[in-house]
Design an enzyme around this catalytic site. Structure first.
Site, PDB file in Angstrom:
ATOM      1  CB  SER A 119      -0.917  -0.019   1.279  1.00 19.88           C
ATOM      2  OG  SER A 119      -1.728   1.442   1.001  1.00 19.88           O
ATOM      3  CB  THR A 120       1.495   3.761   2.563  1.00 21.24           C
ATOM      4  OG1 THR A 120       0.557   4.602   2.931  1.00 21.24           O
ATOM      5  CG2 THR A 120       2.135   4.909   2.474  1.00 21.24           C
ATOM      6  CG  HIS A 162      -4.222  -0.908   0.308  1.00 20.60           C
ATOM      7  ND1 HIS A 162      -3.899  -0.802   1.025  1.00 20.60           N
ATOM      8  CD2 HIS A 162      -5.425  -2.156  -0.632  1.00 20.60           C
ATOM      9  CE1 HIS A 162      -4.381  -1.732   1.393  1.00 20.60           C
ATOM     10  NE2 HIS A 162      -5.058  -2.185   0.574  1.00 20.60           N
ATOM     11  CG  ASP A 167      -6.124  -5.556   2.474  1.00 25.24           C
ATOM     12  OD1 ASP A 167      -6.490  -6.836   3.236  1.00 25.24           O
ATOM     13  OD2 ASP A 167      -5.814  -5.492   1.440  1.00 25.24           O
ATOM     14  CG  MET A 212      -0.074  -4.319   2.556  1.00 28.79           C
ATOM     15  SD  MET A 212      -1.164  -3.645   0.884  1.00 28.79           S
ATOM     16  CE  MET A 212      -2.193  -5.443   1.260  1.00 28.79           C
TER      17      MET A 212
END
Length: 301
Positions: free
Chosen positions: A168-169, A194, A292, A289
């Site tokens: 994600s990030t 994401h 997730d 995450m």
């Protein structure tokens, strides 16, 4: 101490939406708002924020030019919050190369659910900024732009193992650093990030020019074969299913309900893999995450 956020965006509506989102959380606050990069630079010279949220398309100076200038004097973690279109997605890729740590779409007001999803994503990515040391630059290499990858793909070789990467990030850079080091005939790889819709196609194309493996945005029915990396499309879930007749695996792409606010959801991908493939799966969670992927990893054990 709350995370101090500087908003740089020329839209008064977006400024207000972002202020409301950020100031609703106890651990972050908007320290200032700038309608263009020149005003932002003045603010930064007097008081340094912990993070900058930055639009790309602005008057007087666009976000990319500002990023180039920023990294030389004030290496502050920067999150791109932009209205993404297909023609703009290359600019977002360039923003990542210039040092922005992530890209997120501007808050959506179409429905209550879409606004809540936007709000949660923005909050999550701002919180993750505390783990970003500074504005740092990296470049997608074009060394494989003319590299022939057809020999491996044409053989349509079944992959004995399936590797799944969730991120994600900070994910675009982290995934790039992993994929670029894999050989052309490596096992089938699935990447679930994401990231916004319309961004993942440009990102996959950029990776394909930089890596020995074939990289593409996943499409419904794509087979999992050696030498190929499939990137889950933004805002869609990716499931894996086994084709019993051919003893191979393929993906199903659905824009169905988010799972615990995430779409794509690494958990849903891992759930489907646990059912379809079981012991043949290696799962890796890279960065940012939230929770997730945690359930999916437990099921795969």
């Amino acid at each position: 101490m709350p995370i101090k956020v500087l908003i740089v965006d020329d839209s008064i509506l977006v400024q207000k939406l972002l202020k409301d989102i950020i100031n609703s959380e106890e651990d972050m606050e908007v320290m200032a708002v700038a309608s263009d990069p020149y005003i932002a630079r003045e603010i930064i010279s007097k008081e340094k924020p912990d993070i900058i949220t930055l639009d790309i398309d602005m008057p007087k100076m666009n976000g990319l030019t500002f990023l180039k200038s920023l990294k030389k004097h004030y290496p502050i973690p920067t999150l791109i919050i932009s209205t993404l279109t297909r023609k703009d997605s290359d600019m977002e890729i360039r923003a990542l190369e210039l040092g922005a740590y992530d890209v997120v779409e501007k808050p959506s007001m179409f429905t209550k659910d879409s606004f809540y999803k936007s709000k949660q994503e923005i909050i999550e990515k701002i919180r993750a900024s505390i783990y970003i040391d500074k504005l740092r630059e990296f470049n997608f290499s074009d060394e494989c732009i003319n590299y022939s990858k057809n020999s491996i793909l044409s053989k349509n070789i079944k992959s004995e193992k399936i590797v799944v990467i969730g991120a994600s990030t900070g994910g675009p850079e982290a995934v790039y650093k992993v994929i670029k080091n894999l050989p052309e005939n490596y096992y089938s790889v699935i990447v679930v990030m994401h990231m916004p819709e319309r961004f993942t196609n440009s990102y996959a194309a950029r990776l394909n020019n930089s890596c020995k493996m074939n990289v593409k945005e996943a499409e419904d029915g794509d087979c999992l074969i050696r030498g190929r990396v499939l990137i889950a499309p933004g805002n869609h879930n990716l499931y894996v299913k086994k084709c019993e007749e051919k003893d191979k695996y393929f993906v199903i792409i659905k824009k169905d309900e988010p799972y615990k606010h995430y779409r794509p959801s690494i958990n849903l991908t891992l759930f489907s893999l646990a059912k379809a493939s079981g012991n043949n799966v290696t799962a890796i969670i890279l960065t940012g995450m939230g929770d997730d992927g945690a359930e999916g990893m437990e099921i795969l054990k």
